[in-house]
Design a protein around this motif. Structure first.
Motif, PDB file in Angstrom:
ATOM      1  N   ASP A 216      23.196  13.675   1.137  1.00  0.00           N
ATOM      2  CA  ASP A 216      24.309  15.084   0.197  1.00  0.00           C
ATOM      3  C   ASP A 216      25.608  14.273   0.467  1.00  0.00           C
ATOM      4  O   ASP A 216      25.437  14.690   1.859  1.00  0.00           O
ATOM      5  CB  ASP A 216      24.262  15.959   0.660  1.00  0.00           C
ATOM      6  N   PRO A 217      26.354  14.263   0.332  1.00  0.00           N
ATOM      7  CA  PRO A 217      28.117  13.953   0.422  1.00  0.00           C
ATOM      8  C   PRO A 217      28.305  14.905   0.696  1.00  0.00           C
ATOM      9  O   PRO A 217      28.996  15.227   1.970  1.00  0.00           O
ATOM     10  CB  PRO A 217      28.326  13.549  -0.709  1.00  0.00           C
ATOM     11  N   ASN A 218      27.921  16.240   0.598  1.00  0.00           N
ATOM     12  CA  ASN A 218      28.701  17.353   0.675  1.00  0.00           C
ATOM     13  C   ASN A 218      28.062  17.665   2.458  1.00  0.00           C
ATOM     14  O   ASN A 218      28.847  18.268   3.211  1.00  0.00           O
ATOM     15  CB  ASN A 218      28.360  18.688   0.053  1.00  0.00           C
ATOM     16  N   LEU A 219      27.343  17.479   2.861  1.00  0.00           N
ATOM     17  CA  LEU A 219      26.908  17.493   3.743  1.00  0.00           C
ATOM     18  C   LEU A 219      26.862  16.250   5.028  1.00  0.00           C
ATOM     19  O   LEU A 219      26.997  16.487   6.623  1.00  0.00           O
ATOM     20  CB  LEU A 219      25.119  17.714   4.563  1.00  0.00           C
ATOM     21  N   LEU A 220      27.737  15.182   4.753  1.00  0.00           N
ATOM     22  CA  LEU A 220      27.577  14.015   5.564  1.00  0.00           C
ATOM     23  C   LEU A 220      28.979  14.535   7.078  1.00  0.00           C
ATOM     24  O   LEU A 220      28.593  14.368   7.835  1.00  0.00           O
ATOM     25  CB  LEU A 220      28.451  12.767   4.848  1.00  0.00           C
ATOM     26  N   PRO A 221      30.172  15.508   6.438  1.00  0.00           N
ATOM     27  CA  PRO A 221      30.711  15.888   7.371  1.00  0.00           C
ATOM     28  C   PRO A 221      30.034  16.915   8.019  1.00  0.00           C
ATOM     29  O   PRO A 221      30.714  16.362   9.893  1.00  0.00           O
ATOM     30  CB  PRO A 221      31.932  16.301   6.963  1.00  0.00           C
ATOM     31  N   HIS A 222      29.278  17.681   8.238  1.00  0.00           N
ATOM     32  CA  HIS A 222      28.462  18.372   8.704  1.00  0.00           C
ATOM     33  C   HIS A 222      28.262  17.712   9.380  1.00  0.00           C
ATOM     34  O   HIS A 222      27.879  17.448  10.991  1.00  0.00           O
ATOM     35  CB  HIS A 222      28.563  19.334   8.312  1.00  0.00           C
ATOM     36  N   LEU A 223      27.447  16.907   9.055  1.00  0.00           N
ATOM     37  CA  LEU A 223      26.311  15.814  10.332  1.00  0.00           C
ATOM     38  C   LEU A 223      26.988  15.599  10.834  1.00  0.00           C
ATOM     39  O   LEU A 223      26.763  14.722  12.321  1.00  0.00           O
ATOM     40  CB  LEU A 223      25.458  14.708   9.252  1.00  0.00           C
ATOM     41  N   VAL A 224      28.002  14.539  10.532  1.00  0.00           N
ATOM     42  CA  VAL A 224      28.419  13.461  11.417  1.00  0.00           C
ATOM     43  C   VAL A 224      28.864  14.304  12.829  1.00  0.00           C
ATOM     44  O   VAL A 224      28.923  13.768  13.589  1.00  0.00           O
ATOM     45  CB  VAL A 224      29.313  12.282  10.768  1.00  0.00           C
ATOM     46  N   THR A 225      30.043  15.206  12.083  1.00  0.00           N
ATOM     47  CA  THR A 225      30.740  16.208  13.626  1.00  0.00           C
ATOM     48  C   THR A 225      29.479  17.309  14.758  1.00  0.00           C
ATOM     49  O   THR A 225      29.588  16.714  15.545  1.00  0.00           O
ATOM     50  CB  THR A 225      30.894  17.308  13.532  1.00  0.00           C
ATOM     51  N   THR A 226      28.270  17.298  14.048  1.00  0.00           N
ATOM     52  CA  THR A 226      26.768  17.502  14.598  1.00  0.00           C
ATOM     53  C   THR A 226      26.385  16.383  15.632  1.00  0.00           C
ATOM     54  O   THR A 226      26.112  16.492  16.850  1.00  0.00           O
ATOM     55  CB  THR A 226      26.168  17.542  14.304  1.00  0.00           C
ATOM     56  N   ILE A 227      26.405  15.149  14.972  1.00  0.00           N
ATOM     57  CA  ILE A 227      26.400  13.732  16.348  1.00  0.00           C
ATOM     58  C   ILE A 227      27.161  14.063  17.183  1.00  0.00           C
ATOM     59  O   ILE A 227      26.783  13.540  17.999  1.00  0.00           O
ATOM     60  CB  ILE A 227      26.095  12.998  15.483  1.00  0.00           C
ATOM     61  N   GLU A 257      29.309   5.981   6.746  1.00  0.00           N
ATOM     62  CA  GLU A 257      30.638   5.715   7.337  1.00  0.00           C
ATOM     63  C   GLU A 257      31.340   5.674   8.328  1.00  0.00           C
ATOM     64  O   GLU A 257      32.232   5.731   8.911  1.00  0.00           O
ATOM     65  CB  GLU A 257      30.254   3.652   7.154  1.00  0.00           C
ATOM     66  N   LYS A 258      32.393   5.993   7.225  1.00  0.00           N
ATOM     67  CA  LYS A 258      34.111   6.597   7.302  1.00  0.00           C
ATOM     68  C   LYS A 258      34.263   7.480   8.073  1.00  0.00           C
ATOM     69  O   LYS A 258      34.742   7.652   8.255  1.00  0.00           O
ATOM     70  CB  LYS A 258      34.237   7.150   5.344  1.00  0.00           C
ATOM     71  N   GLU A 259      33.425   8.867   7.368  1.00  0.00           N
ATOM     72  CA  GLU A 259      32.776   9.706   8.804  1.00  0.00           C
ATOM     73  C   GLU A 259      32.802   9.292   9.874  1.00  0.00           C
ATOM     74  O   GLU A 259      33.163  10.562  10.994  1.00  0.00           O
ATOM     75  CB  GLU A 259      31.957  10.830   8.425  1.00  0.00           C
ATOM     76  N   LEU A 262      36.304   8.393  11.019  1.00  0.00           N
ATOM     77  CA  LEU A 262      36.939   9.748  11.327  1.00  0.00           C
ATOM     78  C   LEU A 262      36.851   9.909  12.798  1.00  0.00           C
ATOM     79  O   LEU A 262      37.086  10.591  13.332  1.00  0.00           O
ATOM     80  CB  LEU A 262      36.840  10.509  10.030  1.00  0.00           C
ATOM     81  N   CYS A 263      35.278  10.394  12.880  1.00  0.00           N
ATOM     82  CA  CYS A 263      34.934  11.272  14.471  1.00  0.00           C
ATOM     83  C   CYS A 263      35.331  10.432  15.151  1.00  0.00           C
ATOM     84  O   CYS A 263      34.697  10.362  16.973  1.00  0.00           O
ATOM     85  CB  CYS A 263      33.605  11.755  14.185  1.00  0.00           C
ATOM     86  N   ASN A 264      35.804   8.742  15.559  1.00  0.00           N
ATOM     87  CA  ASN A 264      35.836   7.884  16.537  1.00  0.00           C
ATOM     88  C   ASN A 264      34.518   7.719  16.948  1.00  0.00           C
ATOM     89  O   ASN A 264      34.187   7.115  17.868  1.00  0.00           O
ATOM     90  CB  ASN A 264      36.503   8.025  17.942  1.00  0.00           C
ATOM     91  N   LEU A 265      33.450   7.454  16.627  1.00  0.00           N
ATOM     92  CA  LEU A 265      32.037   7.368  16.459  1.00  0.00           C
ATOM     93  C   LEU A 265      32.055   5.341  16.287  1.00  0.00           C
ATOM     94  O   LEU A 265      32.287   5.109  15.674  1.00  0.00           O
ATOM     95  CB  LEU A 265      30.839   8.089  16.202  1.00  0.00           C
ATOM     96  N   SER A 266      31.525   4.915  17.518  1.00  0.00           N
ATOM     97  CA  SER A 266      30.714   3.543  17.964  1.00  0.00           C
ATOM     98  C   SER A 266      29.484   3.540  16.526  1.00  0.00           C
ATOM     99  O   SER A 266      28.847   4.481  17.461  1.00  0.00           O
ATOM    100  CB  SER A 266      31.223   2.743  18.989  1.00  0.00           C
ATOM    101  N   PHE A 267      29.546   2.653  15.646  1.00  0.00           N
ATOM    102  CA  PHE A 267      28.127   1.820  15.531  1.00  0.00           C
ATOM    103  C   PHE A 267      28.475   0.644  15.523  1.00  0.00           C
ATOM    104  O   PHE A 267      28.848  -0.129  15.108  1.00  0.00           O
ATOM    105  CB  PHE A 267      27.736   2.766  13.913  1.00  0.00           C
ATOM    106  N   THR A 268      25.731   0.060  15.233  1.00  0.00           N
ATOM    107  CA  THR A 268      26.273  -0.800  15.420  1.00  0.00           C
ATOM    108  C   THR A 268      24.760  -0.775  14.192  1.00  0.00           C
ATOM    109  O   THR A 268      23.733  -0.585  15.365  1.00  0.00           O
ATOM    110  CB  THR A 268      25.964  -2.037  16.397  1.00  0.00           C
ATOM    111  N   PRO A 269      24.165  -2.070  13.554  1.00  0.00           N
ATOM    112  CA  PRO A 269      23.104  -2.238  12.868  1.00  0.00           C
ATOM    113  C   PRO A 269      21.923  -2.998  14.328  1.00  0.00           C
ATOM    114  O   PRO A 269      22.190  -3.505  14.575  1.00  0.00           O
ATOM    115  CB  PRO A 269      23.481  -3.543  11.673  1.00  0.00           C
ATOM    116  N   VAL A 270      20.644  -1.890  14.370  1.00  0.00           N
ATOM    117  CA  VAL A 270      19.820  -2.001  15.031  1.00  0.00           C
ATOM    118  C   VAL A 270      19.077  -3.313  13.818  1.00  0.00           C
ATOM    119  O   VAL A 270      18.257  -3.335  13.037  1.00  0.00           O
ATOM    120  CB  VAL A 270      19.237  -1.008  15.120  1.00  0.00           C
ATOM    121  N   THR A 271      19.086  -4.935  13.753  1.00  0.00           N
ATOM    122  CA  THR A 271      18.937  -5.834  13.364  1.00  0.00           C
ATOM    123  C   THR A 271      17.057  -6.070  13.377  1.00  0.00           C
ATOM    124  O   THR A 271      16.573  -7.275  13.926  1.00  0.00           O
ATOM    125  CB  THR A 271      19.835  -6.905  13.347  1.00  0.00           C
ATOM    126  N   ASP A 272      16.754  -5.296  14.358  1.00  0.00           N
ATOM    127  CA  ASP A 272      14.656  -5.973  14.909  1.00  0.00           C
ATOM    128  C   ASP A 272      14.488  -6.205  14.048  1.00  0.00           C
ATOM    129  O   ASP A 272      14.613  -5.083  12.151  1.00  0.00           O
ATOM    130  CB  ASP A 272      14.505  -4.910  15.410  1.00  0.00           C
TER     131      ASP A 272
END
Length: 292
Positions: A216-227, A257-259, A262-272
């Motif tokens: 849900d695009p509307n929940l993405l900012p809240h989800l990422v802020t929570t993380i 990914e954009k969110e 914006l929250c200055n979170l780093s991320f990397t794919p787990v390729t296992d």
């Protein structure tokens, strides 16, 4: 591993059971009985049965597949017993990950009681398979699952972690998870109601997990802020988040990914490489490690 048994205990559609692999079974009463005892008559399935609709379809398909060969009495007796009971779209699925078993009560409907959280989705199967193959990461850790749904990933993680916290917003989902925790005899856990749109409490954790929460695009900012907030308050623990996403809509995933950025979170794919009897390999699923 007994794949006929595993697939029966999981499948929600009796028609797609691999009948072609067991065609010779119907020629022999003894072989039929053996298959019956590994599927519908399996003690685990009898104790934790799938929805009656699934059982009826499975047993009727069995009878049809027998053709001119006699059907064993056990199939007719069980079918008669099931047909006398009230139909329901709720039932149990039994999952096996290596030597670890998880029993879940869930709905086979896409949506029930106003939520999609009462059934297990593909990303949860992927994440749980990955956890099973990488259980050392979770050993003696304190783990929080966001949007836990039926609790599959958390139930598996609880078998190796120090403490498991299940969280969700919907009261019916939390009720379902409470039942599943009890069925699986999980004692090193807690359940909390967590609304990403509200103030996030401080929870002492090492790892966050989440699956199928990016939709849900509307929940993405809240989800990422929570993380972000949970990782911030657990920075001393070097906390990380493993989030598994089924990409159904490319723009929604890109927004996620954009969110994160914006929250200055780093991320990397787990390729296992993740393989599982529950996955076809055709799903577009991404597993990310998110951290500061």
């Amino acid at each position: 591993m007994d794949y006929d048994r595993v697939r029966y205990l999981y499948l929600s559609n009796a028609v797609v059971f691999p009948w072609h692999e067991v065609e010779d079974t119907f020629k022999s009463p003894a072989a039929q009985l053996d298959l019956f005892q590994r599927t519908a008559g399996d003690p685990v399935s009898v104790s934790y049965p799938p929805p009656s609709e699934y059982l009826i379809k499975f047993l009727k398909t069995w009878i049809k597949k027998c053709g001119d060969f006699p059907v064993i009495d056990e199939v007719y007796e069980y079918l008669g017993d099931v047909m006398t009971k009230q139909s329901s779209d709720h039932g149990y699925r039994i999952y096996y990950f290596d030597d670890r078993k998880v029993i879940l009560k869930e709905t086979y409907a896409m949506c029930s009681k106003g939520t999609t959280g009462l059934r297990t989705w593909q990303a949860a199967l992927y994440l749980t398979s990955w956890i099973s193959s990488n259980s050392d990461i979770f050993h003696d850790k304190r783990v929080l699952e966001l949007g836990c749904g039926t609790g599959l990933a958390g139930c598996l993680a609880s078998k190796v972690c120090d403490h498991m916290t299940f969280s969700d917003y919907h009261s019916d989902v939390l009720g379902c998870v409470k039942h599943n925790v009890e069925v699986n005899s999980i004692t090193n856990c807690s359940l909390i109601a967590l609304d990403w749109r509200s103030a996030i409490p401080e929870i002492d954790i090492d790892i966050i997990i989440a699956a199928d929460v990016v939709f849900d695009p509307n929940l993405l900012p809240h989800l990422v802020t929570t993380i972000m907030k949970l990782l911030q308050c657990n920075s001393k623990n070097n906390a990380v988040c493993y989030i598994c996403v089924t990409v159904r809509n490319t723009s929604t995933y890109e927004e996620f990914e954009k969110e994160l950025k914006l929250c200055n979170l780093s991320f990397t794919p787990v390729t296992d490489v993740v393989t599982s009897v529950y996955l076809t390999g055709k799903e577009d699923i991404k597993l990310l490690k998110v951290f500061y």
